[in-house]
Scaffold this motif. Structure first.
Motif, short mmCIF file in Angstrom:
data_model
loop_
_atom_site.label_atom_id
_atom_site.label_comp_id
_atom_site.label_asym_id
_atom_site.label_seq_id
_atom_site.Cartn_x
_atom_site.Cartn_y
_atom_site.Cartn_z
N ILE A 157 -6.93 1.53 -8.17
CA ILE A 157 -7.64 1.53 -6.93
C ILE A 157 -9.42 1.24 -7.16
O ILE A 157 -9.55 2.20 -7.84
CB ILE A 157 -7.39 2.63 -6.23
CG1 ILE A 157 -7.94 2.87 -4.88
CG2 ILE A 157 -7.94 3.89 -7.33
CD1 ILE A 157 -7.19 4.71 -4.58
N PHE A 192 -5.67 -2.27 -3.83
CA PHE A 192 -4.51 -1.41 -4.99
C PHE A 192 -4.29 -2.29 -5.89
O PHE A 192 -4.53 -4.04 -5.25
CB PHE A 192 -3.66 -0.74 -4.13
CG PHE A 192 -4.19 0.14 -2.65
CD1 PHE A 192 -4.89 1.37 -3.86
CD2 PHE A 192 -4.21 -0.17 -1.91
CE1 PHE A 192 -4.86 2.58 -2.44
CE2 PHE A 192 -4.47 0.79 -0.78
CZ PHE A 192 -5.08 1.81 -1.84
N THR A 250 0.78 -1.06 0.10
CA THR A 250 0.38 -0.17 0.05
C THR A 250 0.75 1.53 -0.37
O THR A 250 2.32 1.32 0.09
CB THR A 250 -1.07 -0.23 1.20
OG1 THR A 250 -0.38 0.18 2.50
CG2 THR A 250 -1.77 -1.34 1.67
N ALA A 259 -0.09 1.76 -6.57
CA ALA A 259 -1.57 2.14 -6.36
C ALA A 259 -1.77 2.39 -8.33
O ALA A 259 -2.71 3.05 -7.81
CB ALA A 259 -1.78 2.99 -5.53
#
Length: 795
Positions: free
Chosen positions: A475, A491, A431, A472
């Motif tokens: 998303i 993600f 993340t 990411a």
């Protein structure tokens, strides 16, 4: 404004140029104005002077290969020269014909307009009666009728031909083609073996590779490619079979302008397309009447080819091409594109066999794709059920979603996930960092209005996401509570790709020495590589559905396990008191005057001195009073649920459902209504309330399925662990995906059911009763195909 066409040598490309407004260096040679139709002939002539085509004004900055969309490919006014065409009306009178007809029928007069078709029929040898064509073109016949009888074998001067009949608005197109291909091929004997070979492979990649090989064996072209269209219209070669001496084009991408939108639409309508010889000169069609629009040749086999496309093929070195359309769910998925480097003619029957292979391959692709989709849905469903079980067993939502055997990462395909709950951020997998996530949450609160937000190129929408696009680029955000700042986020990592284009797709327009804009078919197909970054794999519909269902389950748990802590007690108390006051006002201050309105209206209706128009208006007042009375009662029912004490008893669900169905069959007299009932395990609950739940759900299923024929409703229950699950499914109107989260809200009715009577309170009552029983109610639906409501109660 005009476009300028120049061609100094016969073997050079045809350039379509744009003159700048008020250009001062105009050519000194005389200029001949022509229409775009004349391109079909002019491209084969030596053009000594520049030519201008008069077309609608166009800004020079807009000139590019997408302007191919202005070409009249459906109405070219010409046909290919290996056959001839007659156009007749419903009375078998010749209205038009191709100029080469006398080359095929010796001694025929060239002035055929207005003559009976019998004038031609008597010159044809056929196994049928003399006026057999006139008998075929009856007004009631449709396109499908002619597809069933095509082709009709005939003989002209001892040569075998096929007659192919199609419809063009008010006319019938009669096309005559040679009955034999210009190469030896026993297509029919190869078909069964080829189809069996095609269907042998389970994987889509193997299926496509083998299909290309089988088609090449059948038609014998030098190169056979399977070409798949992307969402933006550009295409990529996904399978190929070719001569050994040819360079491979597998994996090459072609810009959308190579096959413009209008051409793709035509490929959907007409599933095969043969270009016999790019060097042949197209033949003009004598148009039906002066001033009428050119004939629509969308379904004609001989339809002439766009000059730009002909030059495109020449630039590739291709002499003949053949294509078979591949469709998926009625949309154009791709093409089986076949190239030959010498002229090649395939007779109509052989083309129909090839089309059959395309249709079988389309069905196989759809089956394989649906199979993969079902496997994906099953995986999502299993993981979702495990997560729901964890939500029921854990006091803390964060523990259930991030620490159990099944986590947020397992709900959908992702490389990272985040839960934002109670002012805290819980991370899983890869993340963005904490600071980036805090900024992302703030951006979400300010900008995301949808219940579900998704993107496969997030940094293009949110510039601050560029530093972490490797983590990411993709998303998906589910809004649990915008007011409280609670979100779910998934993600997907960036997928850096090197796209190999067949030539530079970004430079279709060049400025020549005179400052003019040259627009021509691409003449370079050398591999041009482009690196694409910031893009992730797109999110599927099945993944969105799984996230919506998880969101509903989490909201249920939040409302029941943490509601009292998270929401202000005083606000709840005030809201409850206001509801009590509202209920009292409705029952005493609204119902009594409403009853008076109805009574006065009914009394006035009896007054014979009031005109008919007034009587109608009074009746409408009485009807609206009844409708409002029903809505008031529904609201009262909704408000009473919270105050009513429950009597939990074992419920014989089979008898309860039977009573509901019996009542409904009295109300709804749909002749083709079919209600089926599967297993009906016992429930524990308040009998009166549960009768209300099943009555609402089953009556909705029946009511919103009335337009289906037959109307199918199925009720079934099963025991899953410590819960009992009931589903009520129908094949009715269905609900839009973005409307599903709102269907249990008070007075919320969907747009597609406004014409059906209802108060918009029924499902809100159902949800409130089910929640009072510590259960859940959810729905899945496809617009136009029906809905499935699922009721889950603890044993």
């Amino acid at each position: 404004m005009y476009k300028n066409i120049t061609n100094t040598k016969p073997n050079k490309k045809l350039s379509i140029c744009r003159l700048k407004p008020f250009h001062t260096t105009l050519p000194k040679k005389p200029i001949e104005q022509v229409t775009i139709q004349n391109l079909y002939m002019l491209k084969h002539q030596k053009i000594k002077a520049p030519l201008r085509i008069l077309i609608p004004d166009m800004n020079p900055s807009e000139v590019n290969l997408t302007n191919c969309d202005i070409e009249p490919i459906r109405t070219p006014g010409h046909i290919q020269s290996h056959g001839f065409m007659l156009v007749v009306d419903e009375f078998a009178v010749i209205q038009s014909y191709s100029e080469n007809i006398s080359e095929f029928i010796p001694g025929l007069s060239t002035d055929l307009k207005g003559k009976s078709l019998n004038h031609i029929e008597q010159l044809l040898s056929s196994i049928y009666q003399p006026d057999f064509i006139s008998q075929l073109i009856t007004p009631k016949k449709t396109k499908k009728d002619f597809e069933r009888i095509n082709p009709v074998p005939i003989t002209i001067a001892g040569v075998a031909y096929y007659l192919i009949i199609s419809i063009s608005n008010d006319y019938y197109l009669l096309e005559f083609e040679p009955a034999l291909s210009n190469f030896d091929l026993d297509v029919q004997s190869m078909m069964g073996r080829s189809i069996a070979e095609i269907l042998t492979y389970a994987g889509i990649e193997e299926l496509l590779d083998n299909s290309a090989s089988q088609v090449r064996q059948i038609i014998g072209f030098d190169r056979v490619m399977i070409y798949r269209f992307a969402n933006d219209g550009h295409g990529v070669v996904v399978a190929e079979a070719r001569n050994e001496n040819l360079e491979s084009w597998l994996g090459l991408h072609y810009p959308a302008s190579d096959i413009p939108k209008q051409a793709r639409e035509l490929y959907k309508a007409n599933l095969t397309r043969l270009i016999t010889d790019v060097e042949s000169v197209p033949v003009k069609i004598i148009q039906p009447e002066v001033g009428q629009a050119n004939l629509d040749l969308s379904f004609a086999q001989l339809r002439a080819v766009s000059p730009i496309h002909i030059q495109y093929l020449k630039n590739m070195g291709v002499a003949s091409s053949f294509s078979i359309s591949l469709k998926y769910k009625d949309e154009l998925w791709g093409l089986i594109a076949c190239h030959n480097y010498t002229p090649r003619f395939i007779d109509y029957k052989s083309r129909e066999y090839a089309k059959l292979i395309g249709q079988i391959l389309s069905s196989a692709l759809e089956f394989r794709q649906n199979e993969e989709t079902m496997q994906m849905k099953d995986t999502f469903k299993i993981n979702l059920e495990r997560t729901i079980k964890q939500l029921l067993e854990n006091e803390n939502i964060e523990t259930a979603l991030t620490s159990g055997p099944t986590t947020l990462l397992d709900i959908i395909e992702s490389t990272g996930a985040v839960l934002v709950h109670d002012k805290k951020i819980y991370k899983l997998g890869k993340t963005p960092n904490d600071k980036q996530l805090l900024d992302l949450v703030l951006w979400t609160t300010r900008n995301v209005e949808e219940v579900i937000f998704k993107s496969d190129h997030f940094s293009a929408i949110y510039a601050d996401a560029l530093p972490y696009k490797d983590t990411a680029s993709g998303i998906m955000i589910a809004v649990l509570s915008k007011e409280l700042g609670d979100y779910l986020m998934w993600f997907r990592e960036e997928q850096i790709q090197t796209v190999n284009w067949a030539g530079d797709p970004n430079k279709p327009v060049i400025v020549n020495a005179n400052g003019l804009f040259d627009l021509s078919p691409r003449n370079s197909f050398e591999v041009w590589s482009e690196t694409v970054s910031g893009i992730a794999k797109d999110w599927s519909v099945e993944e969105v559905e799984a996230v919506i269902k998880l969101k509903e389950e989490i909201n249920y748990n939040l409302n029941h396990k943490a509601g009292a802590v998270r929401l202000m007690n005083e606000r709840l108390k005030l809201a409850y008191e206001e509801l009590e006051s509202f209920s009292y006002t409705i029952s005493h201050d609204l119902k009594n005057p409403l009853a008076s309105i109805k009574v006065y209206a009914q009394l006035l209706i009896r007054d014979q001195t009031i005109l008919e128009r007034g009587q109608q208006m009074l009746q409408r007042i009485a009807d609206r009073a009844d409708q409002m009375h029903l809505m008031i009662n529904a609201v009262l029912d909704y408000s009473r649920i919270g105050r009513t004490s429950m009597k939990l008893l074992p419920i014989a669900t089979d008898k309860l459902i039977a009573d509901v169905i019996s009542d409904l069959e009295t109300v709804y007299e749909h002749k083709n209504l079919q209600i089926t009932v599967g297993d009906t395990p016992e429930l524990v609950g308040d009998p009166t309330m549960m009768f209300q739940v099943f009555s609402n759900l089953i009556s909705n299923a029946v009511k919103y399925s009335q337009q289906s024929d037959p109307a199918l409703v199925h009720i079934e229950g099963k025991i899953i662990g410590q819960t009992t699950c009931y589903t009520i499914s129908d094949n009715g109107l269905g609900i839009k995906e973005d409307s599903l989260p709102k269907i249990f809200e008070l007075f919320n009715r969907m747009e597609n059911v406004q014409h059906i009577e209802g108060s918009g309170v029924g499902l809100a009552i159902v949800k409130r009763i089910v929640e009072k029983h510590q259960g859940t109610i959810s729905a899945e639906s496809t617009l136009g195909k029906g809905s499935v409501f699922q009721l889950v109660l603890n044993n």
